[in-house]
Design an enzyme around this catalytic site. Structure first.
Site, PDB file in Angstrom:
ATOM      1  N   GLU A 174      -4.887   9.352   3.760  1.00 27.18           N
ATOM      2  CA  GLU A 174      -6.150   8.852   4.318  1.00 27.18           C
ATOM      3  C   GLU A 174      -6.182   9.068   5.838  1.00 27.18           C
ATOM      4  OE1 GLU A 174      -7.325   4.985   2.754  1.00 27.18           O
ATOM      5  OE2 GLU A 174      -7.451   5.813   0.743  1.00 27.18           O
ATOM      6  N   GLU A 200       3.376   1.684  -3.827  1.00 28.02           N
ATOM      7  CA  GLU A 200       3.412   1.559  -2.362  1.00 28.02           C
ATOM      8  C   GLU A 200       4.200   0.311  -1.966  1.00 28.02           C
ATOM      9  OE1 GLU A 200      -0.530   1.494  -0.667  1.00 28.02           O
ATOM     10  OE2 GLU A 200       0.225   1.540   1.392  1.00 28.02           O
ATOM     11  N   GLN A 224      -2.185   0.505  -8.640  1.00 28.70           N
ATOM     12  CA  GLN A 224      -0.810   0.913  -8.407  1.00 28.70           C
ATOM     13  C   GLN A 224       0.062   0.381  -9.538  1.00 28.70           C
ATOM     14  OE1 GLN A 224       0.717   0.110  -4.507  1.00 28.70           O
ATOM     15  NE2 GLN A 224      -1.097   0.890  -3.454  1.00 28.70           N
ATOM     16  N   GLU A 233      -5.293   8.418  -5.684  1.00 24.20           N
ATOM     17  CA  GLU A 233      -5.568   6.969  -5.713  1.00 24.20           C
ATOM     18  C   GLU A 233      -6.869   6.758  -6.462  1.00 24.20           C
ATOM     19  OE1 GLU A 233      -5.150   4.652  -2.134  1.00 24.20           O
ATOM     20  OE2 GLU A 233      -3.489   5.902  -1.424  1.00 24.20           O
TER      21      GLU A 233
HETATM   22  O1  AHR Z   1      -3.948   1.396  -2.721  1.00 28.59           O
HETATM   23  C1  AHR Z   1      -4.214   0.564  -1.641  1.00 28.59           C
HETATM   24  C2  AHR Z   1      -4.670   1.337  -0.412  1.00 28.59           C
HETATM   25  O2  AHR Z   1      -5.897   1.944  -0.654  1.00 28.59           O
HETATM   26  C3  AHR Z   1      -3.789   2.467   0.030  1.00 28.59           C
HETATM   27  O3  AHR Z   1      -2.730   2.061   0.810  1.00 28.59           O
HETATM   28  C4  AHR Z   1      -4.725   3.320   0.826  1.00 28.59           C
HETATM   29  O4  AHR Z   1      -4.375   4.679   0.825  1.00 28.59           O
HETATM   30  C5  AHR Z   1      -6.074   3.043   0.200  1.00 28.59           C
HETATM   31  O5  AHR Z   1      -7.035   2.733   1.142  1.00 28.59           O
END
Ligand code: AHR
Length: 489
Positions: free
Chosen positions: A173, A25, A345, A296
């Protein structure tokens, strides 16, 4: 003494390679500094993309990369990130640290990153603050070869042929940072947005609807009922957050034994989540056509001291490695429903596989778990029963051994971990109806709070020979806090 029994006659199906997916991200130093340094950087790069990170990802055979968010996806307008660099629009990344985003890493750069790594792209479009037209045109820009104005624009920006992006997320989300919607409202929005994400020629989209957070089964119920037949995948987000609350999370490298067992036991709840959401999905989709996309997952600790709280930078210890092993074993076992998963991530954010500091790079223990598990990709899952003592206490108890098995090209891959942070364990492995000819092993082991740092990175996967082969079993001496792979012929 623990026991693992593998039954090659029983399988939940093929383990999708996409279970070993990742997520990058526009957050902290995941993209900028982590994956992208720009062409003028003294750090070795190809077209601005860090070569050391690419090599590390290629070595994992990383199958799919999700981008641009996360929460960022629902404030990202793709047109800001195409065309000449000097003309790109600048924005403030309001979700993550309030830093200025110069949009130098956009669609072309992301797809170039995927080309260099050899992975498939998974793009999440903007539902929260973007229009249907905007999303529809992004798909056209990516996947059409017709002579439209949008395609001419792509060609003018240097890309002749369509990329053929397959994995397409419709919002992120949407119950939270993606627009605070209720399930009914989102299900209707999903149907509208996905309707205008067209299929161009042979470039077919695999459409992924925003799914629930953790145990929100109502969201799954409504989405499956109202929109199930319009989706190929439904996402699930679930983080492992030890500590009394989100505001009082554990630290990444300083924790007690109780904190440790809480962490791994919470990670193991992924099994319950998949069963609960899976049961609902089974009612509306008994053929299991719709994939569960856990896009995620991973640990979420306090940020490291002195770092920007909005950058979510945390170190990564052997505790994270155990969380990865427990979770990947669960995904393998549920491969009949879980089609993709993306750990959060890739670089410098949350449970990262890679950490960078200027020109330096280290691979985390979590990286080596993915390395040890890579032979499961596209293999046939085999039933794997584990008998072992429990560790932890109270609500945070679980078996001290976790494992999963698969078979491909006449070779069985067994991944197994000793979760006990202090004591070695002998584990007897039995393959029902098979004789064992040869075994090759690799292992990652270390103190539970050990980690790889810049200039001092002792943890890595190494050859393992701590086993004896009997007539119909393998006796494995697993050191404390260890993840091993046995390749068995
Ligand atoms: O991974 C960090 C954040 O966690 C992401 O941007 C979001 O989708 C989730 O709440």
């Amino acid at each position: 003494m623990a026991k693992i029994t593998v039954n090659p006659a029983k399988s939940a199906g093929t383990i999708s390679r996409y279970i070993y997916g990742h997520f990058a991200e526009h957050l902290g130093h995941c993209i900028y500094g982590g994956l992208y340094v720009g062409e003028d950087s003294p750090i070795p790069n190809e077209k601005g993309i860090r070569s050391d990170a690419v090599e590390a990802m290629k070595a994992l055979k990383l199958p799919v990369l999700r981008w641009p968010g996360g929460c960022f996806a629902d404030e990202y307008h793709w047109r800001d990130g195409i065309g000449p660099l000097e003309k790109r629009r600048r924005m403030v990344n309001t979700n993550w640290g309030g830093v200025v985003e110069d949009d130098s890493f956009g669609t072309h750069e992301f797809l170039e990153l995927c080309r260099q790594v050899g992975c498939e792209p998974y793009i999440t479009g903007n539902v929260g603050s973007g229009t249907i037209q905007e999303m529809s045109e992004w798909v056209e820009y990516l996947n059409s070869d017709g002579d439209s104005t949008i395609v001419r624009e792509r060609r003018a920006n240097g890309r002749e042929d369509s990329w053929g992006v397959r994995f397409w997320g419709v919002g992120n989300e949407s119950w939270g940072c993606g627009g605070l919607m209720g399930p009914d409202y989102y299900a209707d929005q999903y149907k509208r947005y996905q309707n205008f994400c067209r299929q161009y020629g042979k470039n077919k989209l695999y459409k992924i609807a925003c799914g629930p957070s953790d145990g929100d089964t109502e969201w799954t119920e409504v989405l499956m009922k109202k929109a199930g037949k319009f989706m190929d995948g439904l996402s699930l987000h679930s983080y492992t957050v030890p500590g009394p609350s989100w505001n009082e999370k554990n630290r990444a490298t300083v924790f007690t034994r109780d904190d440790y067992w809480e962490t791994v036991a919470k990670a193991a709840r992924m099994d319950r989540l998949i069963r609960d959401h899976g049961e609902i999905m089974d009612r509306y989709d008994p053929e299991k056509r719709v994939g569960l996309i856990v896009d995620e997952w991973g640990t979420w600790f306090q940020v490291e001291e002195g770092t920007n709280p909005g950058f979510l930078f945390q170190q990564n210890t052997m505790r994270d490695a155990m969380v990865a092993a427990v979770t990947l074993d669960i995904f393998n076992r549920h491969c009949d429903r879980v089609y993709m998963a993306n750990i959060a991530q890739t670089v410098n954010v949350l449970q990262a596989i890679i950490l960078t500091k200027d020109e330096q790079m280290v691979l985390t223990p979590t990286y080596y778990v993915f390395d040890l598990y890579k032979d499961h990709m596209d293999a046939k899952e085999l039933e794997c029963r584990v008998e072992a003592d429990e560790g932890g206490s109270g609500e945070y108890r679980l078996k001290k051994v976790t494992a999963s098995a698969s078979e491909k090209d006449g070779k069985i891959t067994l991944t197994m971990s000793n979760l006990d942070p202090d004591a070695a364990q002998d584990v007897t492995v039995r393959l029902e109806g098979r004789t064992v000819k040869g075994v090759e092993g690799r292992i990652l082991q270390g103190k539970v709070d050990a980690y790889n740092d810049f200039g001092n990175a002792p943890l890595k996967a190494e050859p393992f020979s701590g086993f004896e082969i009997g007539a119909d079993e393998i006796r494995v001496h697993m050191p404390a806090c260890a993840v091993a792979t046995l390749n068995i012929t």
